[in-house]
Design a protein around this motif. Sequence first.
Motif, PDB file in Angstrom:
ATOM      1  N   PHE A 180      43.679  47.281  49.615  1.00  0.00           N
ATOM      2  CA  PHE A 180      43.355  48.360  48.667  1.00  0.00           C
ATOM      3  C   PHE A 180      43.089  47.727  47.303  1.00  0.00           C
ATOM      4  O   PHE A 180      43.601  46.651  47.007  1.00  0.00           O
ATOM      5  N   GLY A 181      42.312  48.451  46.470  1.00  0.00           N
ATOM      6  CA  GLY A 181      42.199  48.033  45.081  1.00  0.00           C
ATOM      7  C   GLY A 181      41.012  47.143  44.791  1.00  0.00           C
ATOM      8  O   GLY A 181      39.972  47.250  45.425  1.00  0.00           O
ATOM      9  N   CYS A 182      41.211  46.250  43.842  1.00  0.00           N
ATOM     10  CA  CYS A 182      40.095  45.543  43.203  1.00  0.00           C
ATOM     11  C   CYS A 182      39.653  44.307  43.988  1.00  0.00           C
ATOM     12  O   CYS A 182      40.238  43.938  45.005  1.00  0.00           O
ATOM     13  N   GLN A 183      38.632  43.651  43.426  1.00  0.00           N
ATOM     14  CA  GLN A 183      38.086  42.443  44.067  1.00  0.00           C
ATOM     15  C   GLN A 183      39.122  41.327  44.118  1.00  0.00           C
ATOM     16  O   GLN A 183      39.098  40.490  45.014  1.00  0.00           O
TER      17      GLN A 183
ATOM     18  N   ASN B 110      47.758  44.943  51.619  1.00  0.00           N
ATOM     19  CA  ASN B 110      47.620  44.378  50.274  1.00  0.00           C
ATOM     20  C   ASN B 110      47.328  45.538  49.322  1.00  0.00           C
ATOM     21  O   ASN B 110      46.278  46.177  49.411  1.00  0.00           O
ATOM     22  N   THR B 111      48.251  45.811  48.430  1.00  0.00           N
ATOM     23  CA  THR B 111      48.274  47.099  47.720  1.00  0.00           C
ATOM     24  C   THR B 111      47.801  47.015  46.267  1.00  0.00           C
ATOM     25  O   THR B 111      47.787  45.946  45.664  1.00  0.00           O
ATOM     26  N   CYS B 112      47.482  48.184  45.724  1.00  0.00           N
ATOM     27  CA  CYS B 112      47.062  48.317  44.329  1.00  0.00           C
ATOM     28  C   CYS B 112      47.880  49.446  43.702  1.00  0.00           C
ATOM     29  O   CYS B 112      48.048  50.495  44.321  1.00  0.00           O
ATOM     30  N   SER B 113      48.377  49.218  42.475  1.00  0.00           N
ATOM     31  CA  SER B 113      49.128  50.303  41.833  1.00  0.00           C
ATOM     32  C   SER B 113      48.557  50.637  40.462  1.00  0.00           C
ATOM     33  O   SER B 113      49.193  51.291  39.657  1.00  0.00           O
ATOM     34  N   VAL B 114      47.336  50.164  40.209  1.00  0.00           N
ATOM     35  CA  VAL B 114      46.747  50.380  38.890  1.00  0.00           C
ATOM     36  C   VAL B 114      46.524  51.869  38.626  1.00  0.00           C
ATOM     37  O   VAL B 114      46.636  52.337  37.508  1.00  0.00           O
ATOM     38  N   ARG B 115      46.232  52.613  39.690  1.00  0.00           N
ATOM     39  CA  ARG B 115      46.170  54.071  39.587  1.00  0.00           C
ATOM     40  C   ARG B 115      46.998  54.669  40.718  1.00  0.00           C
ATOM     41  O   ARG B 115      47.366  53.960  41.654  1.00  0.00           O
TER      42      ARG B 115
ATOM     43  N   GLY C 190      38.777  37.487  37.439  1.00  0.00           N
ATOM     44  CA  GLY C 190      39.975  37.374  36.613  1.00  0.00           C
ATOM     45  C   GLY C 190      40.133  38.673  35.864  1.00  0.00           C
ATOM     46  O   GLY C 190      39.157  39.424  35.711  1.00  0.00           O
ATOM     47  N   GLN C 191      41.344  38.950  35.400  1.00  0.00           N
ATOM     48  CA  GLN C 191      41.541  40.196  34.655  1.00  0.00           C
ATOM     49  C   GLN C 191      40.844  40.114  33.300  1.00  0.00           C
ATOM     50  O   GLN C 191      40.497  41.111  32.718  1.00  0.00           O
ATOM     51  N   ASN C 192      40.663  38.903  32.811  1.00  0.00           N
ATOM     52  CA  ASN C 192      40.071  38.715  31.493  1.00  0.00           C
ATOM     53  C   ASN C 192      39.352  37.374  31.491  1.00  0.00           C
ATOM     54  O   ASN C 192      39.761  36.439  30.809  1.00  0.00           O
ATOM     55  N   VAL C 193      38.271  37.269  32.271  1.00  0.00           N
ATOM     56  CA  VAL C 193      37.676  35.948  32.549  1.00  0.00           C
ATOM     57  C   VAL C 193      37.246  35.198  31.293  1.00  0.00           C
ATOM     58  O   VAL C 193      37.282  33.959  31.269  1.00  0.00           O
ATOM     59  N   ASN C 194      36.829  35.932  30.256  1.00  0.00           N
ATOM     60  CA  ASN C 194      36.293  35.187  29.119  1.00  0.00           C
ATOM     61  C   ASN C 194      37.371  34.552  28.248  1.00  0.00           C
ATOM     62  O   ASN C 194      37.056  33.853  27.302  1.00  0.00           O
TER      63      ASN C 194
ATOM     64  N   THR D 153      33.533  38.804  36.539  1.00  0.00           N
ATOM     65  CA  THR D 153      34.136  40.082  36.157  1.00  0.00           C
ATOM     66  C   THR D 153      35.646  39.901  36.131  1.00  0.00           C
ATOM     67  O   THR D 153      36.168  39.141  36.948  1.00  0.00           O
ATOM     68  N   THR D 154      36.370  40.473  35.182  1.00  0.00           N
ATOM     69  CA  THR D 154      35.938  41.381  34.141  1.00  0.00           C
ATOM     70  C   THR D 154      36.061  40.689  32.786  1.00  0.00           C
ATOM     71  O   THR D 154      36.968  39.896  32.593  1.00  0.00           O
TER      72      THR D 154
END
Length: 442
Positions: A11-14, A47-52, A202-206, A237-238
Amino acid sequence: MDLKRFFIQTFGCQMNVYDSERIAQVLTARNYRPVDDPARADLILVNTCSVREKPEEKAYSALGRFRALKRKKPGLLIGVAGCVAQQEGEGLLARLPFLDFVLGTKELRKIPEILDNLERTAGRACAIALDGRIDPYRELPLFPAPSGPSAFVSIMQGCDNFCSFCLVPFVRGREVSRRSRDIREEIGALSEKGVKEVTLLGQNVNSYGLRTPGELDFVGLLESIEKIPGMKRIRFTTSHPKDLSPGLIGAFGRLSKLCEHIHLPLQSGSNRILGLMNRGYTKEEYLERVERLRTACPEISITTDLIVGFPGEEEKEFQETLEMVERIQFEEMFSFRYSDRPRTRALTFGPKIPEDSKQRRLAELQALQRGITQRRYKAWEGREAEILVEGPSKAGGGEKTGRTRGNHIVNFPGASVAAGSLVRVRIQMALAHSLRGELLTD
Ligand code: SF4
């Protein structure tokens, strides 16, 4: 050693998709083989997601289904990984007695040890340490088994930004950049297996490398990946608007493999709400970066994330979000209703916006974006584009599907065109979220 079978539901993001692939590699190295049907598996991992809230609920209902399988097959091992595992830890084992193990986001390297123990003693296990700046992938075996011509590679984990609505710093930990040589080795191995396009995650690649003395920065990393033979396209991203450096803006158009697409979450068009969100930029600063991106690379396609109904968001502040969307003309948008998440600062903010107001704002925002996306896609009609062919289109009938460098999906008749080919097409028609094209022979 007996061959065993595993099934992973993601579930969830890339990032979760990537983590599941790395876990699958560890399992494959231990004589497990993947199956599509959980009823045939000896080990199931969710594999879980809890962002929402929604993906979290979906993970629990999947676990309920797998529990029924375990009643019929008591030797079945069931584990939970990802953000819910990190968030709930031992509590999950207490709450779900049929669970065998809980694997936190930074503990992927512990999976062989956990399996050894489970196979020997049938004891239950929980590994959720989040301390320090540990690279969770460093000790994992690398056996890439790409499923197509595009692949994800995580370049960093965690986030130090603490946006007030976001759970990520609590469930993925502090920001850790992987070593650039490990990243290049992985991308080189993918390229040897026929992968043509890599998306750096990455959550904040830059802000890659900024907290690691002696490491390349993000632009340096992109430049070094550009030199990897066989890899034709690079995406990432992102990115965080506050860390969008002039160097990175200049890389678009300068690095030939860097695709003309950036996902740049705006989150709100109101400076007061952006402040409450702890985003670290104003709408004026965001606009200025968009302008510089479009000056450096006029073709660039910009997509975004927006949240409606953040605590205290007034109607006029929501209108400011609509104005920003109208002004910027994003290619696509991912938009969400704000929902309280445990441990975040926004949980304590008020007043909370009623669900029906959030729903109305979301519908209004999405209707505006639909019109913009339609116009932007329509502007492609009659133009030529380079497509990386991903495989058969869902429509079937010998149709193929692929993506432009700007990340638009294109379907076209091309029975003889192989996945992984780079072809040129002429766009004939714009649909709601995709384009239709015809293959050009040269
Ligand atoms: S930048 Fe903000 S929204 Fe993105 S992962 Fe970090 S805390 Fe969450």
